[in-house]
Write a protein that holds these residues in place. Sequence first.
Motif, mmCIF file in Angstrom:
data_model
loop_
_atom_site.group_PDB
_atom_site.id
_atom_site.type_symbol
_atom_site.label_atom_id
_atom_site.label_comp_id
_atom_site.label_asym_id
_atom_site.label_seq_id
_atom_site.Cartn_x
_atom_site.Cartn_y
_atom_site.Cartn_z
ATOM 1 N N ILE A 55 0.813 -1.027 0.179
ATOM 2 C CA ILE A 55 0.063 -0.254 0.153
ATOM 3 C C ILE A 55 0.823 1.329 0.081
ATOM 4 C CG2 ILE A 55 -1.786 1.023 1.069
ATOM 5 C CD1 ILE A 55 -2.619 -1.638 -0.040
ATOM 6 N N PHE A 62 1.021 4.200 -2.635
ATOM 7 C CA PHE A 62 0.832 5.758 -2.355
ATOM 8 C C PHE A 62 1.905 6.741 -2.720
ATOM 9 C CE2 PHE A 62 -2.368 5.581 1.465
ATOM 10 C CZ PHE A 62 -3.289 4.458 0.742
ATOM 11 N N HIS A 85 -5.299 10.133 3.597
ATOM 12 C CA HIS A 85 -6.536 9.539 3.134
ATOM 13 C C HIS A 85 -6.986 10.023 1.852
ATOM 14 C CE1 HIS A 85 -8.085 9.974 7.734
ATOM 15 N NE2 HIS A 85 -7.500 8.695 7.538
ATOM 16 N N SER A 142 -5.636 7.278 -0.641
ATOM 17 C CA SER A 142 -6.345 5.981 -0.652
ATOM 18 C C SER A 142 -7.670 6.210 -1.068
ATOM 19 C CB SER A 142 -6.475 5.544 1.043
ATOM 20 O OG SER A 142 -7.129 6.509 1.950
ATOM 21 N N ASN A 166 -8.986 3.530 -4.045
ATOM 22 C CA ASN A 166 -10.012 2.664 -3.584
ATOM 23 C C ASN A 166 -11.282 2.728 -4.654
ATOM 24 O OD1 ASN A 166 -11.288 0.963 -1.878
ATOM 25 N ND2 ASN A 166 -12.685 2.314 -1.051
ATOM 26 N N PHE A 178 -6.933 -3.211 -1.923
ATOM 27 C CA PHE A 178 -7.255 -3.165 -0.194
ATOM 28 C C PHE A 178 -7.810 -4.283 0.132
ATOM 29 C CE2 PHE A 178 -6.888 1.233 -2.147
ATOM 30 C CZ PHE A 178 -5.951 1.897 -1.220
ATOM 31 N N LEU A 190 -8.411 4.505 3.605
ATOM 32 C CA LEU A 190 -8.088 3.634 4.259
ATOM 33 C C LEU A 190 -7.667 4.323 5.639
ATOM 34 C CD1 LEU A 190 -6.180 1.027 4.607
ATOM 35 C CD2 LEU A 190 -4.326 2.137 3.861
ATOM 36 N N ILE A 238 -10.288 -0.380 5.514
ATOM 37 C CA ILE A 238 -11.368 0.612 4.814
ATOM 38 C C ILE A 238 -12.543 0.848 5.400
ATOM 39 C CG2 ILE A 238 -12.389 0.841 2.855
ATOM 40 C CD1 ILE A 238 -9.443 1.146 2.080
#
Length: 420
Positions: A107, A111, A173, A176, A180, A187, A260, A294
Amino acid sequence: MSATENFNDDELVAPEWLNNDFLKKVIENYEKTKDVEVTNFKLTPGTVKGDHYASVMFRANVDYKIKGVRKSKSLIIKTMPEVEGQKKEMLKDSHIFETEIKVYTEILPKFESVLNSIGDKTKIGPNCLYYSLHPKKCIVFEDLVPLGYTVQRDRDLNNDEIKDVMRKLAVFHAISYYLNKKEPKLFDNLQYGFMNEPSIRENDFVTDGINIFIEILNEVPTLRKYKPYFEALQTDILEKCRQTFDEFRENPQSDGIYVLCHGDFHFKNLMFKHNPINEKVEDILLLDFQLSYIGPIVNDLYYSFFMMSSREHRLQQFDELLYLYHSHFKSILNKIDFDGEVPKLSEIRAMFLKHKHFELFLLSGFLAMRYEFQNKDIDVEKIILSRDHRKNLYMNKEFLDELHQLLPKYLHSGYFEDSI
């Protein structure tokens, strides 16, 4: 206090498998070569007492050679508890290492890749150098202390620090939220926070907080009028919180804002690098993703409200901090050309009331502990194991003073309207 009293008992003696062979394997993985000879190493406790609970941590100072060239590396080794007792029993069937390994190895690199694509070199967390699930669960990180990073333990974060923290959380945030929407499978399996991780959720420390809180409300005459509201909440608050944590997987809402969640976003799960001359914050790295999942965006914001912020920030500045957070959240999404609808600040605010049960759970079960976290003699294990010790923390004068200011705000904001 003796030197050993400042560390957790289970970190005073390293397990036998943390040996030359293991460290050679770690350094080989880090250096990308098999031509490694470990010449010396020293193992010491990785953190001081009170910094963490759900793992055992060691610092390894390793001297080694590669083709005759002498090198050294300082490592932080995070392992599962091996000493028989309540900690090992509580965590043995949990998903915490599987979760954290996925965050660090899949992850966070993703990112940072997205951020790099817009010329942003922000790092989210420390470098993971090695990990294993079998035969032992462990993660090895680059030690941040030699790089100038420290954990802030003995005071509340100042205004500049808390603002930088909220900006960092906004980055975490925002990326993510974007991914997402774009790559939700990234995730998969990140679903266990402490309200839906069975081995943690069923612990007395989690389940009994509201009961102690109600006892305190009854024992303090000026707070007694709030007792009926929490008695009404008591019957299903844990289930409501579980539903909040499972909402994205089980019952996603059309107006839901899912990211996340770090899951344990307090000030001891950050490391700061300050400029040595002017003491300004140069960098902040997030630590400890064992309870990441999540879930609704407000869950981390609730947690930062109670466990990250000072009393002053909670009572006087949180609206400003939330505005700052949202502004940065929005700017990151705009910079990465997010083509979806960017959540509005008003929509995030609406989520606070919608998921109020988790906020009231943290108020009743965790806020009293927040006042203890800066105590140098804090004993997290005692807090976890002893109900009498936990209840004593609720009688902290500053905590009770804050309740006299917070509870009227919840009443006037409609948090208790459907409670009785």
